[in-house]
Design an enzyme around this catalytic site. Structure first.
Site, short mmCIF file in Angstrom:
data_model
loop_
_atom_site.label_atom_id
_atom_site.label_comp_id
_atom_site.label_asym_id
_atom_site.label_seq_id
_atom_site.Cartn_x
_atom_site.Cartn_y
_atom_site.Cartn_z
NE ARG A 126 -3.30 -3.80 -1.25
CZ ARG A 126 -2.71 -4.63 -0.38
NH1 ARG A 126 -1.39 -4.68 -0.34
NH2 ARG A 126 -3.42 -5.37 0.45
CE1 TYR B 162 -7.03 -6.82 -6.73
CE2 TYR B 162 -6.74 -8.24 -4.82
CZ TYR B 162 -6.76 -6.98 -5.38
OH TYR B 162 -6.52 -5.88 -4.60
CG HIS C 29 -6.20 -9.25 1.35
ND1 HIS C 29 -6.45 -9.56 0.02
CD2 HIS C 29 -6.04 -7.90 1.40
CE1 HIS C 29 -6.44 -8.45 -0.70
NE2 HIS C 29 -6.21 -7.44 0.11
CG HIS D 166 -5.20 0.76 -3.38
ND1 HIS D 166 -4.37 0.66 -2.29
CD2 HIS D 166 -6.09 -0.27 -3.26
CE1 HIS D 166 -4.73 -0.36 -1.54
NE2 HIS D 166 -5.77 -0.95 -2.11
CE LYS E 93 -7.77 -1.76 5.64
NZ LYS E 93 -8.52 -1.76 4.36
NE ARG F 114 -3.54 -2.32 2.73
CZ ARG F 114 -3.22 -3.48 3.27
NH1 ARG F 114 -2.01 -3.67 3.77
NH2 ARG F 114 -4.11 -4.47 3.33
#
Length: 345
Positions: free
Chosen positions: A291, A323, A314, A288, A182, A157
């Site tokens: 990414r 994706y 994640h 972003h 995150k 990120r």
């Protein structure tokens, strides 16, 4: 670190008493006590101020303690109908207000559970093809060019890339350690071999800046949590210095100390959009997007989805699954019935 799309849960135990007197200062104090990000702090303070001022314009200025479900729902209705904000912004505003009531004012009332929350919608992310990524990156040079290559090559990120310290680069193992990503989680990603030479050159330029700062007595860089008190000189050390430092000094908004921060996010965003215009790409590209493209291209090359999940950081593989939908669209596996007709034009 970003908690906009989560409902703030009341923590067990008695919260520490607030020292600040003003409401917005109390919001900031509680957010910092819970170690939320600066981005979250800015957003929550913004919505708390907006809610109070808007309520005041409707029927006289009142403290949130003297308001309730009627005022909160009226405010959220105004955001949805008059301002036509997105569901994500709607949820962010609601989370900020509930945080203020629960964590700052210490109020847990029945009506808080009755307020409607917009459903979270899964959107197909914008993804560049490999050829488009190559065209864009070829137009970007200097710090912004290297940072863009690093974000695409690792899936970091923007804030994670900007927050890299010298000690986080492991050239021997070709790995990068991402600290406090995150959700305040650490992870390890690959260090692209094609960037080794450029990163060494970047560190050489950065060390010149670091040496100059030490010579003139500039305060050390920001250290997370209480590390600055525990290790007073660590912020001045080379290991903790930014990989992508800002060319100018700035004032830390939380401490008021003037020091060298990392590059400002807007710098890369502007340069990336300019490169997209120059390369003729009409897609709504943001930082972003690099990414998103990293993840899609990995899956396209046959990388296991669990590996991609770990690289992206994640918590749930269902987040990474978005994706796979991009790949289905891009693959064009299903033929349109129109293509079977002998029509022209």
């Amino acid at each position: 670190m970003n908690r906009y799309n989560r409902s703030d849960k009341v923590r067990e135990g008695v919260a520490a008493p607030l020292l600040s007197k003003r409401l917005l200062d109390q919001v900031r104090e509680r957010i910092r006590y819970l170690h939320y990000s600066l981005q979250t702090e800015k957003a929550y303070v913004y919505w708390a101020r907006f809610f109070v001022l808007w309520s005041g314009s409707q029927g006289g200025m009142r403290h949130p303690r003297d308001m309730g479900v009627v005022e909160v729902e009226a405010f959220l209705t105004m955001l949805a109908n008059e301002r036509q904000v997105s569901p994500a912004t709607h949820r962010q505003a609601l989370n900020a207000i509930l945080f203020m009531y629960r964590q700052v004012l210490g109020m847990e009332l029945p009506w808080m559970q009755q307020i409607g929350r917009p459903a979270e919608r899964k959107r197909i992310p914008v993804v560049l093809t490999k050829e488009e990524v190559q065209r864009v990156l070829c137009l970007m040079t200097a710090d912004e060019g290297l940072l863009a290559r690093l974000l695409y090559g690792t899936g970091l990120r923007l804030t994670e890339g900007l927050s890299l310290r010298v000690k986080d680069l492991d050239f021997d193992r070709h790995a990068i350690v991402v600290r406090s990503g995150k959700g305040d989680k650490d992870r390890v990603v690959m260090l692209p071999r094609s960037l080794v030479t450029a990163l060494h050159a970047q560190l050489a330029r950065t060390k010149v800046l670091w040496t100059r700062d030490r010579a003139v007595g500039v305060n050390g860089v920001y250290l997370p949590h209480a590390l600055e008190r525990k290790y007073p000189r660590a912020g001045e050390s080379w290991a903790w210095h930014w990989v992508f430092p800002s060319p100018t000094l700035s004032v830390d908004p939380q401490t008021g100390v003037e020091r060298r921060h990392h590059l400002f996010p807007e710098r890369l965003s502007k340069r990336l959009k300019q490169a997209c215009r120059e390369s003729g790409i009409e897609k709504p590209v943001s930082v972003h997007t690099l990414r998103h493209s990293f993840a899609t291209h990995l899956l396209q090359s046959g990388t296991d989805i669990r590996t991609v999940q770990e690289l992206l950081g994640h918590s749930d593989v269902s987040t990474t699954m978005i994706y796979t939908h991009v790949l289905k669209v891009a693959a064009g596996g299903t033929t349109s019935p129109l293509d079977a007709m002998a029509l022209e034009g």
